[in-house]
Design a protein around this motif. Structure first.
Motif, PDB file in Angstrom:
ATOM      1  N   PHE A 258       0.978  -1.109   0.033  1.00 53.33           N
ATOM      2  CA  PHE A 258       0.157  -0.047   0.187  1.00 53.33           C
ATOM      3  C   PHE A 258       1.091   1.207  -0.007  1.00 53.33           C
ATOM      4  N   ARG A 259       0.330   2.036  -0.680  1.00 48.47           N
ATOM      5  CA  ARG A 259       1.052   3.547  -0.595  1.00 48.47           C
ATOM      6  C   ARG A 259       0.665   4.518   0.320  1.00 48.47           C
ATOM      7  N   GLY A 260       1.512   4.835   1.189  1.00 47.65           N
ATOM      8  CA  GLY A 260       0.977   5.953   2.178  1.00 47.65           C
ATOM      9  C   GLY A 260       0.157   5.648   3.103  1.00 47.65           C
ATOM     10  N   HIS A 261      -0.694   4.826   3.145  1.00 49.19           N
ATOM     11  CA  HIS A 261      -1.617   4.363   4.233  1.00 49.19           C
ATOM     12  C   HIS A 261      -2.607   3.060   3.569  1.00 49.19           C
ATOM     13  N   VAL A 262      -3.174   2.401   4.487  1.00 52.27           N
ATOM     14  CA  VAL A 262      -4.078   1.221   4.222  1.00 52.27           C
ATOM     15  C   VAL A 262      -5.518   1.980   3.930  1.00 52.27           C
ATOM     16  N   PRO A 263      -6.319   2.076   3.000  1.00 49.87           N
ATOM     17  CA  PRO A 263      -7.616   2.507   2.832  1.00 49.87           C
ATOM     18  C   PRO A 263      -8.376   1.896   3.704  1.00 49.87           C
ATOM     19  N   ALA A 264      -9.414   2.624   4.429  1.00 51.73           N
ATOM     20  CA  ALA A 264     -10.180   2.000   5.411  1.00 51.73           C
ATOM     21  C   ALA A 264     -11.236   1.096   4.522  1.00 51.73           C
ATOM     22  N   ARG A 265     -11.647   1.540   3.590  1.00 51.57           N
ATOM     23  CA  ARG A 265     -12.680   0.744   2.872  1.00 51.57           C
ATOM     24  C   ARG A 265     -12.014  -0.388   1.874  1.00 51.57           C
ATOM     25  N   HIS A 266     -10.568  -0.674   1.999  1.00 51.60           N
ATOM     26  CA  HIS A 266     -10.219  -1.636   1.129  1.00 51.60           C
ATOM     27  C   HIS A 266     -10.971  -2.939   1.432  1.00 51.60           C
ATOM     28  N   PRO A 267     -11.437  -3.591   0.381  1.00 57.10           N
ATOM     29  CA  PRO A 267     -12.303  -4.778   0.416  1.00 57.10           C
ATOM     30  C   PRO A 267     -11.591  -5.940   1.117  1.00 57.10           C
ATOM     31  N   ALA A 268     -10.156  -5.915   1.183  1.00 56.98           N
ATOM     32  CA  ALA A 268      -9.567  -7.326   1.612  1.00 56.98           C
ATOM     33  C   ALA A 268      -9.609  -6.976   3.337  1.00 56.98           C
ATOM     34  N   LEU A 269      -9.354  -5.593   3.902  1.00 56.34           N
ATOM     35  CA  LEU A 269      -9.425  -5.252   5.052  1.00 56.34           C
ATOM     36  C   LEU A 269     -10.747  -5.471   5.782  1.00 56.34           C
ATOM     37  N   ARG A 270     -11.725  -4.871   5.126  1.00 55.32           N
ATOM     38  CA  ARG A 270     -13.173  -5.106   5.600  1.00 55.32           C
ATOM     39  C   ARG A 270     -13.661  -6.296   5.848  1.00 55.32           C
ATOM     40  N   TYR A 271     -13.233  -7.183   4.433  1.00 50.38           N
ATOM     41  CA  TYR A 271     -13.661  -8.543   4.734  1.00 50.38           C
ATOM     42  C   TYR A 271     -12.941  -9.356   5.741  1.00 50.38           C
ATOM     43  N   GLY A 272     -11.690  -9.073   6.224  1.00 52.15           N
ATOM     44  CA  GLY A 272     -10.856  -9.773   7.304  1.00 52.15           C
ATOM     45  C   GLY A 272     -11.517  -9.144   8.568  1.00 52.15           C
ATOM     46  N   LEU A 273     -11.984  -7.981   8.860  1.00 49.64           N
ATOM     47  CA  LEU A 273     -12.798  -7.718   9.988  1.00 49.64           C
ATOM     48  C   LEU A 273     -14.031  -8.352  10.187  1.00 49.64           C
ATOM     49  N   ALA A 274     -14.732  -8.304   9.040  1.00 52.75           N
ATOM     50  CA  ALA A 274     -16.217  -8.993   9.056  1.00 52.75           C
ATOM     51  C   ALA A 274     -15.864 -10.482   9.535  1.00 52.75           C
ATOM     52  N   LEU A 275     -14.722 -11.111   8.896  1.00 49.09           N
ATOM     53  CA  LEU A 275     -14.756 -12.595   8.966  1.00 49.09           C
ATOM     54  C   LEU A 275     -14.381 -12.669  10.558  1.00 49.09           C
ATOM     55  N   ASN A 276     -13.668 -11.931  11.418  1.00 53.76           N
ATOM     56  CA  ASN A 276     -13.714 -12.059  12.688  1.00 53.76           C
ATOM     57  C   ASN A 276     -15.255 -11.592  13.634  1.00 53.76           C
ATOM     58  N   ASP A 277     -15.743 -10.875  12.997  1.00 54.31           N
ATOM     59  CA  ASP A 277     -17.093 -10.530  13.494  1.00 54.31           C
ATOM     60  C   ASP A 277     -18.102 -11.830  13.360  1.00 54.31           C
ATOM     61  N   ARG A 278     -17.963 -12.458  12.447  1.00 52.75           N
ATOM     62  CA  ARG A 278     -18.765 -13.693  12.096  1.00 52.75           C
ATOM     63  C   ARG A 278     -18.239 -14.990  12.785  1.00 52.75           C
ATOM     64  N   GLY A 279     -17.206 -14.882  13.361  1.00 57.16           N
ATOM     65  CA  GLY A 279     -16.721 -16.141  14.158  1.00 57.16           C
ATOM     66  C   GLY A 279     -15.725 -16.880  13.300  1.00 57.16           C
ATOM     67  N   TYR A 280     -15.110 -16.453  12.368  1.00 64.52           N
ATOM     68  CA  TYR A 280     -14.097 -17.050  11.476  1.00 64.52           C
ATOM     69  C   TYR A 280     -12.940 -16.353  12.366  1.00 64.52           C
ATOM     70  N   PHE A 281     -12.318 -16.757  13.420  1.00 68.85           N
ATOM     71  CA  PHE A 281     -11.318 -15.921  13.812  1.00 68.85           C
ATOM     72  C   PHE A 281      -9.943 -16.175  13.128  1.00 68.85           C
ATOM     73  N   TRP A 282      -9.605 -17.793  12.762  1.00 70.43           N
ATOM     74  CA  TRP A 282      -8.324 -18.032  12.227  1.00 70.43           C
ATOM     75  C   TRP A 282      -8.340 -17.378  10.739  1.00 70.43           C
ATOM     76  N   GLU A 283      -9.472 -17.511  10.191  1.00 72.62           N
ATOM     77  CA  GLU A 283      -9.586 -16.860   8.741  1.00 72.62           C
ATOM     78  C   GLU A 283      -9.160 -15.329   8.850  1.00 72.62           C
TER      79      GLU A 283
END
Length: 174
Positions: free
Chosen positions: A44-69
């Protein structure tokens, strides 16, 4: 790694939540996780965008109980985050939290408490670093102070249980 041509729209959820060491546990749904990881640039250049799909997906995985994933996807984002940047610190804290959540599921409360403590230390160090003004970076949209308070409250409890897991994605402002 390229995004498979059949991926359009939102990423699918893994078929199961991987829990290492669980009797009869299958390996992780790597094919699904690879789709998310393929969205992460080499850097990433400069920063990680808050709306980046992989970032949001990773956070959502946690919230759905897919902790290892969640940990796996967030580690891919962390690896591409700018060296020495505030996002790397926040991502490291999120990875610790996903790992702690997994430990709670595995009924390893001491290990979970240690990881929550590591996350808390990362977040406190993040608060001591100079913040960027404005921007659409992950750090600027994340309520670090609220997460610090939540972690501190969990760590004040004498014993943690499975019910003490921490959601991440719900805390991110859109």
């Amino acid at each position: 790694m390229n995004v498979p041509s059949h991926v359009s729209g939102p990423l699918p959820w893994p078929q199961w939540a991987h829990v290492p060491g669980e009797t009869g546990a299958s390996d992780a749904d790597s094919e699904t996780l690879d789709m998310a990881k393929a969205l992460v640039p080499s850097a990433f250049r400069g920063h990680v965008p808050a709306r980046h799909p992989a970032l949001r997906y990773g956070l959502a995985l946690n919230d759905r109980g897919y902790f290892w994933e969640a940990q796996e996807v967030l580690e891919a984002v962390w690896a591409a985050a700018p060296q020495g940047g505030r996002e790397r610190v926040l991502l490291r804290a999120c990875i610790h939290i996903a790992n702690a959540n997994l430990r709670l599921r595995m009924q390893k409360s001491r290990s979970a408490a240690r990881l929550f403590g590591d996350a808390l230390a990362e977040l406190r160090s993040l608060n001591s670093r100079k913040a960027a003004t404005g921007g659409d970076g992950f750090v600027e949209s994340f309520p670090v102070v609220a997460l610090i308070a939540q972690l501190a409250a969990k760590l004040d409890r004498p014993n943690l249980s499975k019910a003490d897991w921490i959601a991440l994605g719900a805390t991110v402002r859109s």
